[in-house]
Design an enzyme around this catalytic site. Structure first.
Site, mmCIF file in Angstrom:
data_model
loop_
_atom_site.group_PDB
_atom_site.id
_atom_site.type_symbol
_atom_site.label_atom_id
_atom_site.label_comp_id
_atom_site.label_asym_id
_atom_site.label_seq_id
_atom_site.Cartn_x
_atom_site.Cartn_y
_atom_site.Cartn_z
ATOM 1 N N LYS A 91 0.850 -1.203 0.000
ATOM 2 C CA LYS A 91 0.000 0.000 0.000
ATOM 3 C C LYS A 91 0.882 1.248 0.000
ATOM 4 O O LYS A 91 1.921 1.279 0.682
ATOM 5 C CB LYS A 91 -0.886 -0.058 1.252
ATOM 6 C CG LYS A 91 -1.984 0.973 1.343
ATOM 7 C CD LYS A 91 -2.838 0.689 2.594
ATOM 8 C CE LYS A 91 -3.970 1.681 2.777
ATOM 9 N NZ LYS A 91 -4.803 1.366 3.965
ATOM 10 N N SER A 166 -9.704 1.290 3.147
ATOM 11 C CA SER A 166 -8.882 2.108 2.275
ATOM 12 C C SER A 166 -7.856 1.315 1.457
ATOM 13 O O SER A 166 -7.298 1.861 0.509
ATOM 14 C CB SER A 166 -8.160 3.167 3.102
ATOM 15 O OG SER A 166 -7.264 2.557 4.011
ATOM 16 N N SER A 190 -9.785 -1.279 7.274
ATOM 17 C CA SER A 190 -9.219 -0.977 5.949
ATOM 18 C C SER A 190 -8.467 -2.118 5.273
ATOM 19 O O SER A 190 -8.116 -1.999 4.102
ATOM 20 C CB SER A 190 -8.288 0.237 6.039
ATOM 21 O OG SER A 190 -9.030 1.424 5.998
#
Lengths: 496, 106
Positions: A91, A166, A190
């Site tokens: 990420k 996310s 997330s």
């Protein structure tokens, strides 16, 4: 609870012929090379990423150099580590010295980190090749991966659907086979919610298990790094490589890290599985309810003791979270002032420093980040601090105590990961409706306990077939219990 | 500004004050949109006001852990060139900032 299913490893191998564990084994056995595997994934990214927008940056040349060195070492008879041959996406809120670390924010559009996150260093030392940085809601604030400075991420199971957030880019990358496994971060769900929306496994360890050094801070008392993967044993392997004390993060636990699956999956008979009544309501999507009930029936048939439990504070979790997380975010994000690094607005002659800060931050942050900074500043400001922030910290203790109480009645908790499958990109949810996506996942962050989402079948929604997730939670530091239960559940589902 | 207000609706002045504290520049429309959003979120968050927490200790971290102190020893420093490369503006070996003196202590 302590019975071990002796033939479980064999059945797990058969069930996961194409997961990370099987793939690195094929490289170790000389049936494939890291370079060939990397090149296949790079062309896969070229094919599908223009439609998915899962990657912020592909670290093509660095990954090629690394893959080549792994293959050279293997050819020389060396052991580069348990992740030799693995292709991993990370990420883009995790700092890497290669490429940029943008957090999908214009504030950090050109930011290059001078250091690497501990979790990524440990993956590299174990032989992993980092293929690229994945897209996310800006600074990890969101549940749909639509709050991205350079366009939304799309779900590989239906490109007009969100991948969740996310860590939506990480989940989409794994689901689209652009990486063997990916790292995400989980502040309120997330990792687990996008894993559920994309049909992957998503694992958030106990707070303090994996170093947060090099994870761009959002909610420091809630954030944890974890894997999004194809199988529970993949998640367990990555966890084992990354977990453990780190001098760079004083909140990492000194408790020794156990090898979670060394005893194989649990024998389910006699296991006490708690079902929170508040997680199985009529408000859930019918497809979520149907898949969950089928799992419950299968568990009963396997001899599991189903225990109905009450978590009445479930719905106060979102309220508590939306005080604590923005409060911590408003403090953490105060560092972005445009002076030492990151975006700086063009100076206007005669303008003071305060005005430059304000214009820099208003230009650099997107709407959701600005909203949360304002909310966090509000609940921390004079006159409101005790009414909101202190009160939320007290409710946090009540939530923790509520978990302690139910874990006296059952070994693990099971429920759906989300109330509904992936929604449409154009759903245009208001902030509160968007926040309610995390209603079943946030409390694990508030209490710091480990939790995992595993694929729980397919739900029909408006003509689309979409994955849904099963959410398991366990007491703090009970990762072996959690992962062995998840592995057994995964095997049971694959045989259904 | 009443802490016990069960229906929190920040005024435009409240939002303007918070925007200043947040170092965010909002125009009139931005302030009104923020007021609307904060009211909706705080309206939802208000549910926790109904819980009896008088005797409960606040819990800032999910585990009641004690801070661990590191040895006070010099460690490796980041190279000056590396730090300067991150800065939006530099002049020679310095990070360039706008003039801050002579603006009334801002």
């Amino acid at each position: 609870m302590k019975h071990v299913n002796n033939d479980s490893n064999q059945s797990t191998d058969r069930d996961h012929a194409d997961d990370l564990v099987a793939r690195v084994r094929s490289v170790r056995d000389g049936e494939a090379t890291t370079t060939d595997r990397l090149e296949r994934m790079l062309s896969r990214i070229d094919d599908v990423n223009p439609g998915l927008n899962a990657f912020r940056e592909v670290l093509r040349e660095d990954a090629r150099r690394h893959a080549d060195s792994i293959d050279t070492r293997l050819a020389a008879g060396e052991n580069p580590g348990p992740l030799a041959g693995a292709i991993v996406a990370v990420k883009d809120n995790l700092c890497t010295t290669e490429g940029r670390t943008t957090c999908s924010s214009k504030m950090l559009e050109h930011y290059r980190s001078p250091f690497e996150a501990t979790a990524i260093l440990r993956l590299r030392k174990a032989g992993a090749t980092i293929i690229g940085k994945t897209n996310l809601d800006e600074f990890a604030m969101g549940s749909s991966s639509e709050n991205c400075a350079w366009g939304p991420v799309r779900n590989p199971h239906g490109v007009d659907r969100v991948p969740g957030g996310s860590s939506g880019g990480s989940a989409a990358a794994v689901a689209a086979d652009c990486a063997d496994v990916a790292l995400g971060s989980d502040t309120g769900g997330s990792i687990r919610q996008p894993a559920a929306f994309c049909g992957c496994v998503g694992f958030k360890p106990t707070y303090g298990r994996i170093s947060r050094y090099g994870l761009v801070a959002f909610g420091s008392s809630l954030d944890q790094i974890g894997p999004i993967s194809r199988s529970v044993r993949d998640a367990s392997l990555l966890y084992e490589v990354m977990a453990g004390v780190d001098p760079h993060d004083a909140t990492t636990s000194e408790m020794p890290v156990e090898s979670p699956l060394s005893d194989g999956p649990l024998h389910l008979e006699g296991l006490r599985v708690g079902i929170p009544r508040e997680h199985v309501t009529d408000e859930n999507h019918p497809g979520v309810t149907d898949r969950f009930n089928e799992t419950l029936d299968a568990l009963r048939n396997a001899g599991v003791k189903i225990v109905d439990v009450d978590l009445p504070l479930t719905h106060h979790g979102i309220s508590t979270y939306y005080v604590i997380a923005p409060a911590e975010a408003s403090s953490n994000l105060s560092r972005y002032d445009g002076i030492r690094y990151g975006h700086r607005a063009e100076a206007i002659p005669g303008e003071g420093l305060e005005a430059l800060y304000a214009r820099t931050r208003s230009e650099g942050f997107g709407p959701e980040v600005r909203r949360r900074i304002l909310l966090g500043t509000y609940v921390l400001s004079a006159g409101y601090y005790d009414a909101y922030y202190t009160r939320a910290l007290k409710v946090r203790r009540l939530i923790k105590q509520e978990f302690d109480g139910v874990f006296a009645q059952c070994d693990v908790l099971l429920g759906p990961t989300t109330p509904a499958p992936a929604f449409r990109l154009d759903a245009d949810l208001d902030p509160v409706s968007m926040y309610l996506n995390d209603v079943y996942t946030v409390n694990a962050n508030i209490a710091g306990i480990p939790a995992i989402s595993i694929p729980g079948g397919i739900a029909e929604d408006d003509g689309d077939a979409l994955p849904v997730g099963l959410h398991l939670q366990a007491p703090a530091f009970a990762e072996p219990l959690l992962l062995r239960t998840a592995s057994a559940l995964e095997t049971m589902r694959s045989k259904a | 500004m009443n802490e016990s207000d069960s229906n929190p609706m920040p005024s435009i002045d409240d939002v303007a004050r918070v925007a200043t504290l947040s170092r965010l520049a909002l125009d009139e429309d931005g302030l009104e949109a923020a007021r609307r959003d904060l009211s909706a979120i705080l309206g939802h968050v208000a549910a926790i006001q109904s819980l009896d927490v008088d005797e409960v200790e606040p819990m800032p971290r999910p585990q009641d852990v004690v801070n661990r102190l590191a040895e006070d020893e010099p460690g490796p420093l980041l190279d000056r060139e590396v730090l300067l490369r991150m800065a939006p503006r530099t002049e020679g070996p310095f990070i360039a900032v706008p003039k801050v003196l002579g603006e009334g202590g801002a």
